[in-house]
Design an enzyme around this catalytic site. Structure first.
Site, mmCIF file in Angstrom:
data_model
loop_
_atom_site.group_PDB
_atom_site.id
_atom_site.type_symbol
_atom_site.label_atom_id
_atom_site.label_comp_id
_atom_site.label_asym_id
_atom_site.label_seq_id
_atom_site.Cartn_x
_atom_site.Cartn_y
_atom_site.Cartn_z
ATOM 1 N N GLY A 1 -20.771 37.418 -26.956
ATOM 2 C CA GLY A 1 -21.855 36.292 -27.739
ATOM 3 C C GLY A 1 -22.868 35.719 -26.727
ATOM 4 O O GLY A 1 -23.641 34.786 -27.360
ATOM 5 N N HIS B 1 -7.533 38.484 -27.599
ATOM 6 C CA HIS B 1 -8.906 38.378 -27.580
ATOM 7 C C HIS B 1 -8.874 37.106 -26.616
ATOM 8 O O HIS B 1 -8.437 35.963 -26.642
ATOM 9 C CB HIS B 1 -9.458 38.188 -28.858
ATOM 10 N N GLY C 1 -18.499 42.024 -32.191
ATOM 11 C CA GLY C 1 -18.499 40.767 -32.851
ATOM 12 C C GLY C 1 -19.785 40.471 -33.615
ATOM 13 O O GLY C 1 -19.985 41.220 -34.624
ATOM 14 N N GLY C 2 -20.895 40.041 -33.091
ATOM 15 C CA GLY C 2 -21.996 39.268 -33.875
ATOM 16 C C GLY C 2 -22.549 40.624 -34.608
ATOM 17 O O GLY C 2 -22.805 40.245 -36.034
ATOM 18 N N GLU D 1 -13.512 43.384 -22.463
ATOM 19 C CA GLU D 1 -14.284 42.555 -22.850
ATOM 20 C C GLU D 1 -14.471 41.723 -21.875
ATOM 21 O O GLU D 1 -13.734 40.640 -21.826
ATOM 22 C CB GLU D 1 -13.804 41.904 -24.288
ATOM 23 N N ASN E 1 -15.093 42.919 -35.140
ATOM 24 C CA ASN E 1 -14.447 41.676 -35.156
ATOM 25 C C ASN E 1 -15.486 40.666 -35.676
ATOM 26 O O ASN E 1 -16.234 40.216 -35.044
ATOM 27 C CB ASN E 1 -13.959 41.450 -33.695
ATOM 28 N N TRP E 2 -14.859 40.375 -36.991
ATOM 29 C CA TRP E 2 -15.648 39.501 -37.683
ATOM 30 C C TRP E 2 -15.354 37.982 -37.182
ATOM 31 O O TRP E 2 -16.117 37.004 -37.479
ATOM 32 C CB TRP E 2 -15.479 39.505 -39.287
ATOM 33 N N LYS E 3 -14.379 37.652 -36.537
ATOM 34 C CA LYS E 3 -13.961 36.337 -36.013
ATOM 35 C C LYS E 3 -13.945 35.576 -37.323
ATOM 36 O O LYS E 3 -13.587 36.028 -38.259
ATOM 37 C CB LYS E 3 -14.936 35.987 -34.910
ATOM 38 N N SER F 1 -21.437 41.668 -26.388
ATOM 39 C CA SER F 1 -22.834 41.939 -26.779
ATOM 40 C C SER F 1 -23.253 43.502 -27.026
ATOM 41 O O SER F 1 -24.342 43.729 -26.676
ATOM 42 C CB SER F 1 -23.635 41.035 -25.557
ATOM 43 N N GLU G 1 -10.981 34.619 -27.041
ATOM 44 C CA GLU G 1 -11.209 33.235 -27.511
ATOM 45 C C GLU G 1 -9.768 32.747 -27.756
ATOM 46 O O GLU G 1 -9.462 31.511 -28.050
ATOM 47 C CB GLU G 1 -11.974 33.590 -28.820
HETATM 48 O O1 LIG Z 1 -15.722 39.110 -28.744
HETATM 49 C C1 LIG Z 1 -16.309 40.460 -29.214
HETATM 50 C C2 LIG Z 1 -15.502 41.449 -29.720
HETATM 51 O O2 LIG Z 1 -14.210 41.138 -30.093
HETATM 52 C C3 LIG Z 1 -17.730 40.635 -28.738
HETATM 53 O O3 LIG Z 1 -18.521 39.613 -29.409
HETATM 54 P P1 LIG Z 1 -19.959 39.812 -29.559
HETATM 55 O O4 LIG Z 1 -20.322 41.342 -29.826
HETATM 56 O O5 LIG Z 1 -20.666 39.099 -30.481
HETATM 57 O O6 LIG Z 1 -20.571 39.726 -28.064
#
Ligand SMILES: O=C(CO)COP(=O)(O)O
Length: 249
Positions: A173, A95, A234-235, A167, A9-11, A213, A97
């Site tokens: 993050g 998600h 994500g990251g 999640e 998930n590149w956000k 994470s 966020e």
């Molecule tokens: O929100 C996430 C994937 O949708 C997880 O993010 P991180 O892997 O950066 O913690």
């Protein structure tokens, strides 16, 4: 047997040029699609270029949100019809966020899940508790309610094609994670909820990822859990080498 699904998930990261540079860096090293389903969920504006690039390659492309209506006066929104026309195959829904910053609710997630299936998109439905909810021992209750509402009134076949991502909000993050056993326990519980809401057969088919994470050095322990079918990352999905390492598990 459920095939593992690892999704990045590149956000809100990467321009079109950056997305294509990433794509070129991984294209010759993607793993056997019989072993793992690889997915990149990217910003809307990069999707046409990524879908074109991904043609014939063992990687699927997803969006990170969409509206539930097919068209209409919804300024700034993107519809499932538009995603489908591009050749997008997956869409992340609910998600944390989006729940936190963009007013996403369990009801809108349910409407979007129905819309995704109507248009042949695979929804990756995110659920998870906040830090406070976890501290108060409400994790399973929260996750149960989110899952039941998201899947409300879907057919058994639609649920089988869906993906759920567990999640925990506090793990996103932050570098903090539950132990693999704790994540596996919540995910086994989600499967139990799906069995009660639909049937054991449905629960056995639906794929449930862990997210929060996840890195190349900890993904292996999550994947060892019998009920964990992959990861939403994500990251660590932003760097080609790390993404390839995640796909290797
Ligand atoms: O929100 C996430 C994937 O949708 C997880 O993010 P991180 O892997 O950066 O913690």
């Amino acid at each position: 047997m459920r095939k593992p699904i690892i999704a990045g998930n590149w956000k809100m990261h990467k321009t079109v040029a950056e997305a294509l540079a990433f794509a070129r860096a991984i294209e010759d090293k993607l793993p056997d699609p019989e072993q793992v389903e690889a997915v990149i969920c990217a910003p809307f504006v990069t999707l046409p270029a990524l879908v074109e690039w991904a043609k014939g390659k063992p990687v699927g492309i997803g969006a990170q949100n969409m509206h539930f209506e097919e068209q209409g006066a919804f300024t700034g929104e993107i519809s499932p019809v538009m995603l489908k026309e591009l050749g997008v195959q997956y869409v992340i829904l609910g998600h944390s966020e989006r729940r936190q910053y963009f007013n996403e609710t369990c009801e809108s997630v349910n409407l979007k899940t129905h819309a995704a299936h109507k248009h042949g998109l695979i929804p990756i439905i995110c659920v998870g508790e906040t830090y406070e909810e976890r501290e108060e021992g409400q994790t399973k209750e929260v996750v149960r309610s989110q899952v039941i509402k998201a899947l409300n009134n879907l057919t058994a076949e639609q649920v089988k094609r869906s993906v759920i991502a567990y999640e925990p909000v506090w793990a996103i993050g932050t570098g903090q994670t539950p132990t693999a056993e704790e994540a596996g326990d919540v995910i086994a519980y989600i499967r139990q909820v799906a069995a009660e809401q639909f049937s054991p057969d449905v629960a056995d088919a639906i794929r449930i990822q862990y997210g929060g994470s996840v890195k190349p050095d900890n993904i292996g322990q999550f994947m060892q859990q019998a009920d964990i079918d992959g990861a939403l990352v994500g990251g660590a999905s932003l760097k080609p080498d790390a993404f390839l390492a995640l796909l290797e598990g």
